[in-house]
Write a protein that holds these residues in place. Structure first.
Motif, PDB file in Angstrom:
ATOM      1  N   LEU A 103      -0.397  16.686  54.048  1.00  0.00           N
ATOM      2  CA  LEU A 103       0.960  16.450  53.555  1.00  0.00           C
ATOM      3  C   LEU A 103       1.551  15.151  54.084  1.00  0.00           C
ATOM      4  CD1 LEU A 103       2.389  20.079  53.684  1.00  0.00           C
ATOM      5  CD2 LEU A 103       1.526  18.808  51.711  1.00  0.00           C
ATOM      6  N   ASN A 318      -0.041  34.521  58.812  1.00  0.00           N
ATOM      7  CA  ASN A 318       0.441  33.591  57.795  1.00  0.00           C
ATOM      8  C   ASN A 318      -0.006  33.915  56.373  1.00  0.00           C
ATOM      9  OD1 ASN A 318       1.998  31.905  59.456  1.00  0.00           O
ATOM     10  ND2 ASN A 318       0.121  30.954  60.238  1.00  0.00           N
ATOM     11  N   LEU A 319       0.000  35.209  56.082  1.00  0.00           N
ATOM     12  CA  LEU A 319      -0.207  35.582  54.685  1.00  0.00           C
ATOM     13  C   LEU A 319       1.070  35.293  53.916  1.00  0.00           C
ATOM     14  CD1 LEU A 319      -1.863  36.984  52.474  1.00  0.00           C
ATOM     15  CD2 LEU A 319      -0.818  39.123  53.179  1.00  0.00           C
ATOM     16  N   TYR A 320       2.161  35.742  54.474  1.00  0.00           N
ATOM     17  CA  TYR A 320       3.470  35.453  53.898  1.00  0.00           C
ATOM     18  C   TYR A 320       4.165  34.379  54.731  1.00  0.00           C
ATOM     19  CZ  TYR A 320       3.008  39.824  51.231  1.00  0.00           C
ATOM     20  OH  TYR A 320       2.593  40.819  50.387  1.00  0.00           O
ATOM     21  N   ALA A 321       4.983  33.593  54.062  1.00  0.00           N
ATOM     22  CA  ALA A 321       5.757  32.581  54.784  1.00  0.00           C
ATOM     23  C   ALA A 321       7.007  33.229  55.351  1.00  0.00           C
ATOM     24  CB  ALA A 321       6.133  31.450  53.840  1.00  0.00           C
TER      25      ALA A 321
ATOM     26  N   PRO B 127     -11.295  31.847  50.051  1.00  0.00           N
ATOM     27  CA  PRO B 127     -10.337  32.685  49.319  1.00  0.00           C
ATOM     28  C   PRO B 127     -10.604  32.835  47.828  1.00  0.00           C
ATOM     29  CG  PRO B 127      -9.259  30.741  50.326  1.00  0.00           C
ATOM     30  CD  PRO B 127     -10.651  30.737  50.789  1.00  0.00           C
ATOM     31  N   PRO B 296      -6.508  37.100  52.027  1.00  0.00           N
ATOM     32  CA  PRO B 296      -7.577  36.367  51.342  1.00  0.00           C
ATOM     33  C   PRO B 296      -8.701  36.147  52.353  1.00  0.00           C
ATOM     34  CG  PRO B 296      -5.449  35.257  51.054  1.00  0.00           C
ATOM     35  CD  PRO B 296      -5.263  36.309  52.113  1.00  0.00           C
TER      36      PRO B 296
ATOM     37  N   LYS C 100      -2.368  32.820  47.206  1.00  0.00           N
ATOM     38  CA  LYS C 100      -3.180  32.424  48.358  1.00  0.00           C
ATOM     39  C   LYS C 100      -2.755  31.112  49.006  1.00  0.00           C
ATOM     40  CE  LYS C 100      -7.334  34.730  46.549  1.00  0.00           C
ATOM     41  NZ  LYS C 100      -6.559  35.594  45.671  1.00  0.00           N
ATOM     42  N   TRP C 101      -1.935  30.334  48.315  1.00  0.00           N
ATOM     43  CA  TRP C 101      -1.692  28.955  48.741  1.00  0.00           C
ATOM     44  C   TRP C 101      -1.273  28.846  50.206  1.00  0.00           C
ATOM     45  CZ3 TRP C 101      -2.954  25.413  45.016  1.00  0.00           C
ATOM     46  CH2 TRP C 101      -2.814  24.071  45.384  1.00  0.00           C
ATOM     47  N   TYR C 102      -0.250  29.587  50.549  1.00  0.00           N
ATOM     48  CA  TYR C 102       0.298  29.465  51.898  1.00  0.00           C
ATOM     49  C   TYR C 102      -0.785  29.764  52.928  1.00  0.00           C
ATOM     50  CZ  TYR C 102       3.448  29.982  55.847  1.00  0.00           C
ATOM     51  OH  TYR C 102       4.066  29.837  57.061  1.00  0.00           O
ATOM     52  N   LYS C 109       2.396  24.966  53.306  1.00  0.00           N
ATOM     53  CA  LYS C 109       3.472  24.958  52.307  1.00  0.00           C
ATOM     54  C   LYS C 109       3.665  26.348  51.717  1.00  0.00           C
ATOM     55  CE  LYS C 109       5.200  20.814  51.228  1.00  0.00           C
ATOM     56  NZ  LYS C 109       6.634  20.534  51.164  1.00  0.00           N
ATOM     57  N   PRO C 110       4.876  26.865  51.802  1.00  0.00           N
ATOM     58  CA  PRO C 110       5.150  28.145  51.150  1.00  0.00           C
ATOM     59  C   PRO C 110       5.299  27.941  49.630  1.00  0.00           C
ATOM     60  CG  PRO C 110       7.137  27.306  52.164  1.00  0.00           C
ATOM     61  CD  PRO C 110       6.050  26.329  52.497  1.00  0.00           C
ATOM     62  N   GLY C 142      -0.851  38.552  49.440  1.00  0.00           N
ATOM     63  CA  GLY C 142      -0.062  37.329  49.312  1.00  0.00           C
ATOM     64  C   GLY C 142       1.054  37.413  48.299  1.00  0.00           C
ATOM     65  N   LEU C 143       0.976  38.387  47.399  1.00  0.00           N
ATOM     66  CA  LEU C 143       2.066  38.560  46.437  1.00  0.00           C
ATOM     67  C   LEU C 143       3.077  39.560  46.983  1.00  0.00           C
ATOM     68  CD1 LEU C 143       0.203  38.872  43.004  1.00  0.00           C
ATOM     69  CD2 LEU C 143       1.325  36.850  43.996  1.00  0.00           C
ATOM     70  N   LYS C 144       4.318  39.392  46.557  1.00  0.00           N
ATOM     71  CA  LYS C 144       5.290  40.464  46.713  1.00  0.00           C
ATOM     72  C   LYS C 144       5.594  41.001  45.324  1.00  0.00           C
ATOM     73  CE  LYS C 144       7.163  39.036  51.109  1.00  0.00           C
ATOM     74  NZ  LYS C 144       8.374  38.911  51.954  1.00  0.00           N
ATOM     75  N   PRO C 165      10.497  33.194  50.633  1.00  0.00           N
ATOM     76  CA  PRO C 165       9.657  31.990  50.552  1.00  0.00           C
ATOM     77  C   PRO C 165       8.285  32.224  49.913  1.00  0.00           C
ATOM     78  CG  PRO C 165       9.768  32.805  52.815  1.00  0.00           C
ATOM     79  CD  PRO C 165      10.666  33.683  51.999  1.00  0.00           C
ATOM     80  N   ASN C 166       8.064  33.410  49.372  1.00  0.00           N
ATOM     81  CA  ASN C 166       6.745  33.724  48.826  1.00  0.00           C
ATOM     82  C   ASN C 166       6.819  33.963  47.322  1.00  0.00           C
ATOM     83  OD1 ASN C 166       5.230  34.091  51.483  1.00  0.00           O
ATOM     84  ND2 ASN C 166       7.034  35.412  51.742  1.00  0.00           N
TER      85      ASN C 166
END
Ligand SMILES: Cc1ncc(C[n+]2csc(CCOP(=O)(O)OP(=O)(O)O)c2C)c(N)n1
Ligand SMILES: Cc1ncc(C[n+]2csc(CCOP(=O)(O)OP(=O)(O)O)c2C)c(N)n1
Ligand SMILES: [Mg+2]
Ligand SMILES: [Mg+2]
Lengths: 321, 351, 351, 321
Positions: A103, A318-321, B127, B296, C100-102, C109-110, C142-144, C165-166
């Motif tokens: 970044l 860190n699965l969720y932020a 992942p 993941p 999965k990104w975060y 990055k969230p 990773g999903l809500k 943030p997700n």
């Protein structure tokens, strides 16, 4: 292009190649335990891009991302550590070669699902438009990616929304072991087809770095002045296998004549000759430059090897932020 | 009975099916390239010609639709994807069309297609090259979902899938590919699952795919320590064949389910739920589930080290359910693989 | 507290959020057309301008990717789809990227996006306009996943989703749209679920979305017959907030789960499974699950007549679990809707 | 086109319109309880198609499928019964208006996920090529469907595999209430864009039935002789709302001038005038023809209403074949 630019592009290409060759050479040690997609042979495009991209510009890429990451100024150390799965890897070891990010230089990410980052890049471009930033977004992908519907969806959307985005297709004529024939119509000109969607398009020989440079410059100017997206096609060729460190010419999916023809078009060798003719380079300078690069690269590998794996608990964080 | 690899079993199942159904075709990215999808489609072009097996563009959604159209017009097909993860692009065609077609058009046309999805694991697949999403497919009415575990059942389950008149999602685990065993070329049957692969009376373990082997190994060795485990290899994830499962629970009164998918919403939850609803009174102890973490899969060798459950984890849970406190022989003698991220020495990447 | 409809609650949640986050945007097919997605996006164009709310091409997959990119570059978005079923086209972006990104980029990055999916029902929506696939989303780490049931919780759950943030999949049931009640405009909170919406001690019923209302109505009326039911509205399907659920089970010792999704592999199975694993000893009777049949939803008025469970079905299962044999008052007095396929007289199609 | 063809196309248009108008008129009775997408105003395309299609040809369609189904000879009674959800409906009441099928006439199915039947049709075409049938496949969809990536994936595949398929895009300028503007680039010519992919493409005024006829004939000939796919774009207009029985001009998403302009191009009225001039028609003949059609249509509705709902158990049958 002034001499400085020419030399600096040359150095970038050498840098890229030495990085990739070192990965290839050391992959057999079984310490970089993740798939790697090397871009040896395709250096000119990324090297030219590195000269044109501005600091604020955003970049995304696909599975074959090493050079795009480095071209944008991504940290070599973080990338090599990522390949080794170490805690100082750019994705903390969670992503591997197929998931690079830096970044600090706006390299926003690369993923390995064909076509996957194309719409994400459009979103990034849209955000920078909303925020009235001057920057634009470049997204790199291969000739295979234009077979995914999402490519067309995204180009259409980018045109409608006049997004500041440059779609960069590196056409190396293969998707894994498959030539274009079973995948796309004979005689198709990719950039012509895309142009008919309503987007400005350019095509260039991706092995001639000066042409690449000019094409990127033209694209950048176009986006800057017209505030519209652009599509670029570069023809090029990868020297090694699709995935992994080896030459796979023995598999015969690419004719030996074809391979020979392309090896003759090696972007580095030809450009090197030209710069020697121009007296910008000589054997000694080349030797010194390569040595300098090798030291940097070897240090990155040394550091990566020496670094620790992430704490095992990090797998569950860190699965969720 | 010849001894062949899992890859060869898949290859032969396709080949024998194409021989049996002269119109059947087979396609997928790389189907005719030099690596022929890990060898699973090798020789097929030579034997059946370019018209019956071919390479395709990277267009997962369209090519799933194409297989539906082929089926509607009388052509059975096997479509292969080198990773399950790529197939997420085709969920509209799979779920909105293939799964529902026969039902929603009033049973006018069946949709016999077999979709092979290979599940990756280890060597930094990470992942997006290692998802084991069987429970998602299993939730969709109209699909059949199959997970073979050995060359023998890969052979007959694939043949049965191909000749099943419904869309079948055939989930093939990459780690099984090099497994070798004797295979009899049975005639095609109706697709069926929940096979008791080891009889026992103390505890029922239900599992699937690559996990079957660790479970079987542990269970067999525990017999010598007086622990008598029954092992059921689900094989067909949807529809689940409940009969053997219920019979086993009635016999053992104890249940351990071991799943290759993520913990929450796994097919194991369905099994535990059904047994709790219908056979609570038969359960002597609460059921236990071992599954992949709700994360993941990370890429790094360091991070995957304990990410997958291993034989020790299985033994620990067996002991828990059987209320065994003492250290077992097997725990002392257990030999875990040198590298957790490869199925064997033969595997050195890159994918 | 003003009395507003569910649609207005959604509308206000978006509007208030856009006011709070000046950069946030909102888009989706029809977002600015005269019907403004069943009224849920009305006035937004007037209030926030064409740059912050806009209509889009029919390109579900790309537009999901776009929302991810927006998020990565600092712009929060709400993306709406008139039917969940259309969104199956976007599963690659949702599952391989957004979810999965975060995690997979090392928490760099969230990805704050809210994906509104409307679930259809009745009036011949049929197999591809009525799928309630919450358990599929819930299986993906990773999903809500959120399912509101009333104007009040639609309002705060949507706001909480937007500021989470997700990536949040927000599942909105079409049949709730016309529901009216008093709504307080609470400040945003951390997303949380499993709300006890009625206290009781004889039986725990866990449910979600439109089913909450039938369950509540039945439960309240049963109080007069001496049956004291605790009702939990899941609200957040993933991650499940277990605390209230476990506490309730410890209190009542009886469990009925009522699900708007298909029976096999439903989120109810997960709940029953977890409780069986952890609280078997507290259960006085086996748990029961009511869910939609494992069939696509047929279109015909005649075929859907008994396809959905109704209040009588709920009562029947309450009686079963409480071992009540006698006919209850409520069974004699129950008034079922004249037409099973509309949420009320206000609904006369076409979709 | 001989007079017989002209007359027969005229009758088809009248038939289509009367069917759709009857659905609209009776929808308010709340007995057809499913979404309906009427195609009033778009009849010329289907009527022309009905003259060109051969019995063996295959057809698929999308949500707006009634006319395509009827044009291919699909049973009116089965369709109306399906709208009523009755046991003699073409899909046994399971599918409704959005899922029509009549295998007797090779109408292979219509679905209501935008773009969904496009690749399925390619599969059908591929099967008929494999089986060496003479037939070709026609797939109908709207201007919105070309925004879905699967459209491009399928066209590409059809070209590569030289499939006997005709892609028919009925461009009515709207997707639900959305005009083209937020969805596609200004000045795009859809058929030109698609042509650039490498497929033969034609465009015609979809409200002029003779032009439609010629276009379908040309397409058919092309596929027959070249053994390659074709793409067709017809411009047309729907008179009623996107979904449902009403006029929705009050919503103002389509300007009143635009509506007026298109109403003047009503395919039936204009063609009727032409045939009257040609003395092929007169008031009386028209009256009689319409009456004849009305009887047939009313009978279909009468029968559908009288028919029984399927046995409730049918809801739980035939999930698997
Ligand atoms: C959706 C999807 N399908 C298939 C694959 C397997 N795959 C990985 S890389 C690749 C080749 C893509 O070719 P191209 O886009 O030309 O890039 P190149 O490898 O030539 O740089 C394929 C098919 C994938 N990763 N994702
Ligand atoms: C994948 C998907 N997205 C959105 C919708 C909602 N929808 C139903 S019909 C329609 C309009 C499509 O427009 P077009 O293809 O031009 O066909 P027309 O209705 O004009 O005949 C839309 C967007 C849908 N059914 N499927
Ligand atoms: Mg390529
Ligand atoms: Mg349209």
């Amino acid at each position: 292009m002034n001499n400085k630019t020419l030399l600096s592009m040359y150095k970038k290409m050498q840098f890229f190649r030495i990085v990739e060759e070192t990965i290839a050479a050391r992959y057999h040690e079984n310490k970089m335990r993740c798939p790697v997609h090397l871009a040896i042979g395709q250096e000119a495009i990324s090297a030219a891009f590195s000269q044109v991209a501005q600091k604020g510009d955003y970049v995304m890429s696909s599975h074959r991302a090493h050079l795009h990451y480095l071209a944008k100024g991504g940290s070599l150390n973080s990338m090599i550590s990522e390949l080794y799965g170490k805690e100082n890897g750019c994705s903390l070891g969670k992503g591997g070669s197929m998931h690079l990010i830096d970044l600090k230089v706006n390299f926003m990410g690369s993923t390995a699902i064909v076509g996957n980052t194309i719409p994400i890049s459009a979103g990034i471009a849209m955000a920078s438009k909303i925020k009235k930033e001057k920057s634009m977004t470049f997204v790199f992908f291969g000739d295979g990616a234009i077979e995914e519907g999402v490519f067309y969806e995204t180009v259409n959307f980018a045109i409608v929304k006049e997004l500041p985005i440059v779609f960069v297709c590196e056409n190396n004529f293969y998707s894994v072991y498959s030539p274009l024939k079973p995948r796309q119509p004979k005689d198709r000109k990719i950039f012509k087809m895309v142009e008919a969607m309503g987007i400005k398009s350019f095509k260039a020989d991706g092995n001639q770095i000066k042409k690449c440079y000019r094409t990127f410059s033209d694209a950048k100017k176009y986006v800057d002045s017209k505030k519209k997206p652009v599509f670029l096609e570069f023809e090029t060729y990868r020297h090694l296998e699709h995935c992994g460190p080896n030459n796979d010419d023995n598999l015969n999916y690419r004719g030996s004549k074809e391979i020979l023809r392309w090896k003759k078009k090696d972007p580095i060798i030809n450009f090197e000759k030209e710069l020697i003719k121009k007296k910008l380079l000589n054997k000694k300078k080349i030797y010194l430059e390569k040595n300098k690069i090798k030291k940097i690269v070897n240090t990155a590998f040394f550091k990566a090897e020496k670094s620790s794996f992430p704490n095992q608990k990090e797998a569950y964080r860190n699965l969720y932020a | 009975m010849p001894k062949i690899s899992f890859v060869d079993a898949i290859n032969l199942a396709i080949s024998h099916s194409m021989r049996k159904d002269k119109k059947m075709i087979c396609y997928g990215l790389g189907a005719t390239d030099p690596k022929s999808i890990f060898g699973t489609t090798k020789f097929l072009e030579k034997d059946f010609g370019k018209k019956r097996i071919f390479d395709v563009p990277t267009s997962e959604n369209a090519l799933t639709g194409v297989s539906i159209g082929l089926a509607l017009n009388g052509i059975r097909s096997v479509v292969s994807h080198q990773r399950l993860d790529f197939f997420l692009l085709a969920f509209d065609q799979l779920i909105n069309s293939a799964a529902k077609w026969y039902y929603m058009f009033g049973a006018k046309k069946p949709v016999p297609i077999t979709i092979r999805l290979i599940i990756g694991r280890g060597w930094g697949q990470g992942p997006t090259h290692s998802q084991s999403l069987q429970s998602i497919f299993a939730h969709i009415p109209g699909l059949k979902v199959v997970m073979p575990s050995s060359p023998q059942n890969a052979y007959y389950l694939l043949k049965d899938s191909i000749f099943d008149p419904n869309p079948v999602v055939f989930l093939e685990h990459r780690w099984l590919h090099n497994l070798k065993s004797n295979v009899s070329y049975k005639k095609s049957n109706k697709l069926s699952g929940s096979k008791v692969v080891k009889k026992g009376k103390d505890l029922t373990i239900i599992t699937m795919s690559w996990a079957v082997h660790d479970v079987l190994d542990v269970s067999k060795r525990l017999n010598k320590e007086g622990i008598d485990i029954e092992v059921i290899d689900l094989s067909v994830i949807k529809p689940i064949f409940w009969k053997n499962i219920f019979a086993s629970i009635k016999k053992t009164g104890r249940l351990l389910v071991i799943d290759t998918g993520a913990y929450t919403g796994s097919i194991s939850s369905e099994i535990i739920s059904e047994i709790s609803i219908n056979y609570s009174s038969r359960l002597k102890t609460p059921p236990i589930k071992i599954a992949m973490p709700d994360f993941p899969e990370p890429t790094s060798y360091g991070l995957t080290k304990n990410f997958y459950f291993d034989k020790l984890e299985i033994i620990k849970n067996i002991k828990k359910i059987l209320k065994i406190k003492k250290t077992l022989q097997i725990e002392k003698n257990i030999k875990l693989p040198t590298h957790h991220d490869v199925p064997g020495e033969w595997f050195t990447g890159p994918f």
